[in-house]
Design an enzyme around this catalytic site. Structure first.
Site, PDB file in Angstrom:
ATOM      1  N   ASP A   1      36.203 -31.117 -21.622  1.00 53.01           N
ATOM      2  CA  ASP A   1      37.761 -31.015 -21.262  1.00 53.01           C
ATOM      3  C   ASP A   1      38.603 -30.412 -22.575  1.00 53.01           C
ATOM      4  O   ASP A   1      39.868 -30.595 -22.617  1.00 53.01           O
ATOM      5  CB  ASP A   1      38.481 -32.260 -20.871  1.00 53.01           C
ATOM      6  CG  ASP A   1      37.605 -32.763 -19.561  1.00 53.01           C
ATOM      7  OD1 ASP A   1      37.271 -32.117 -18.765  1.00 53.01           O
ATOM      8  OD2 ASP A   1      36.933 -34.017 -19.546  1.00 53.01           O
TER       9      ASP A   1
ATOM     10  N   HIS B   1      36.614 -25.699 -15.279  1.00 53.46           N
ATOM     11  CA  HIS B   1      37.555 -24.976 -16.076  1.00 53.46           C
ATOM     12  C   HIS B   1      38.676 -24.513 -15.407  1.00 53.46           C
ATOM     13  O   HIS B   1      38.600 -23.952 -14.548  1.00 53.46           O
ATOM     14  CB  HIS B   1      36.713 -23.710 -16.757  1.00 53.46           C
ATOM     15  CG  HIS B   1      35.396 -23.940 -17.752  1.00 53.46           C
ATOM     16  ND1 HIS B   1      34.728 -23.127 -18.027  1.00 53.46           N
ATOM     17  CD2 HIS B   1      35.012 -25.253 -18.099  1.00 53.46           C
ATOM     18  CE1 HIS B   1      33.963 -23.477 -18.922  1.00 53.46           C
ATOM     19  NE2 HIS B   1      34.225 -24.889 -18.953  1.00 53.46           N
TER      20      HIS B   1
END
Length: 427
Positions: free
Chosen positions: A13, A41
């Site tokens: 992340d 993503h």
């Protein structure tokens, strides 16, 4: 042209999708080399947001070739949903520019069922926070040499025989150990073929495609998923993913020689986050942590789970530098730090009476360290419109310079917002 690896330096992340999207402008071929749809993503282009779980972020750039390498575990249903969603938004996702390695392993329905059954079977303390998407069980079958590969989707007889063999063991586990119903060979076969047949035109020899790109002097980008400290070998075991997330796996997961990799960009978030269980030395449960969570919109793109937030951990990042050998760093979400009166950086750990520059190597060691902090002044300025290094407040520049000093790696890119153009380039 350069061959660049993009990898996360923390627990995932970190904002890899945005950096991949930006660097894709200069690269012709983008390869995803490990993991599955347990990672997401997020790329924002203008007023449009794209969340991609399997397809490389470079697909958003016209004319780029996107490859899914042999190191990936592929859920056909998820892949096809992404294809359809992108096509509906006018993105070209035809097999002439989006391809799958025949050697990539396929996540089967029984992998997902087994993932959930196992996690439910464990007591609360022993759960690792799996996403339940079948990633681990698929990699297990790969290592046991009984897995289904993408190329098998073109051979229904072989596919069926593999399903029959797999369900002998899987159904024994479902019924005898987990108290679940057995799965039918016919039902699994029909479910996989309903979508799997559509993937056949996308199958290719990824190594050959990359080799052809190099012959034409094209650059190749290798896009990693998750982060270094979720690596199956080098992460905070057992709170890890089921694949090697470090830069060195870009070669093995794509079928190319490691000697061709000449740039490694480590993606580092300006603070630290983690999803799910596992040790987190700099975790915050205070106003600063709430600031990072709310301003940074820290919810998982795949699970929607709230991310745990904490101060930047340079002891953890030193281990990432040692494992990946990055040439440069892309620092993301610096804008989230605006409004904090002071910033802390973990520069070392206290552990068993010793001061450590890297995480302890024994299992559970990281859960028992005490972070050693340096405190720096924060800033109130809104930096989301910054275009140059000089536009940043002095405190922000000092924060970045201290990160460079602690890690010994230059920061080449600085993200000050989610948009493509909210990025400073320090090359």
């Amino acid at each position: 042209m350069s061959n660049v690896v993009i990898m996360g330096a923390q627990w995932g992340d970190e904002g890899k999708g945005k950096i991949v999207d930006l660097l894709s402008r200069e690269i012709d071929v983008i390869v995803r080399f490990q993991g599955g749809n347990n990672a997401g993503h997020t790329v924002i282009v203008g007023d449009k947001s794209y969340i991609l779980h399997l397809i490389p972020s470079g697909i958003l750039h016209e004319g780029k070739t996107c490859l899914i390498g042999n190191g990936v575990v592929l859920d056909p249903v998820v892949f096809w949903k992404e294809v359809e969603a992108l096509a509906e938004r006018g993105i070209d996702v035809g097999p002439q520019r989006l391809m799958i390695s025949r050697k990539a392993h396929v996540i089967m329905p029984y992998h997902k069922a087994l993932d959930v059954a196992r996690e439910d079977f464990k007591n609360k303390e022993s759960r690792i926070g799996t996403t339940g998407r079948g990633i681990g069980p698929c990699y297990e079958d790969k290592m046991s040499r009984i897995g289904v590969r993408a190329g098998d989707l073109a051979d229904p007889a072989l596919l069926r025989s593999k399903i029959e063999a797999a369900l002998v063991e899987k159904n024994a586990l479902f019924t005898a150990l987990y108290g679940r119903e057995a799965m039918s060979v016919d039902a699994v076969f029909d479910e996989v073929m309903a979508v799997g047949g559509r993937l056949v035109p996308y199958l290719t020899d990824v190594s050959s495609v990359i080799e052809d790109a190099w012959a034409n002097d094209s650059g190749v980008m290798f896009e990693g998923a998750q982060g270094t400290h979720l690596d199956i070998d080098h992460g905070t075991y057992p709170f890890v993913t089921s694949s090697n997330t470090v830069a060195g796996n870009a070669a093995a997961g794509s079928g190319i020689p490691a000697s061709r990799l000449d740039r490694v960009v480590a993606i580092v978030k300006a603070y630290t986050t983690r999803v799910g269980a596992g040790p987190f030395p700099t975790e915050l449960d205070d106003e600063a942590g709430n600031h990072m969570q709310s301003v940074g919109h820290e919810f998982g793109a795949t699970t929607g789970r709230k991310r745990r937030c904490g101060w930047l951990d340079c002891a953890l990042l030193r281990e990432s530098v040692r494992l990946n050998g990055p040439t440069d760093i892309a620092l993301t979400k610096l804008d989230v730090m605006s409004g904090l009166k002071e910033l802390k950086i973990c520069v070392a750990y206290e552990y068993n009476g010793q001061r450590l520059q890297h995480p302890p190597q024994e299992q559970n060691g990281l859960a028992h360290v005490t972070p050693v902090y340096e405190t720096m002044p924060g800033w109130d300025d809104d930096i989301t419109a910054a275009k140059t290094w000089e536009d940043l407040p002095e405190a922000a520049r000092n924060y970045i310079c201290r990160i460079e000093e602690l890690l010994g790696v230059p920061v080449s890119m600085i993200s000050v917002g989610p948009e493509r153009d909210q990025t400073l380039n320090r090359k």
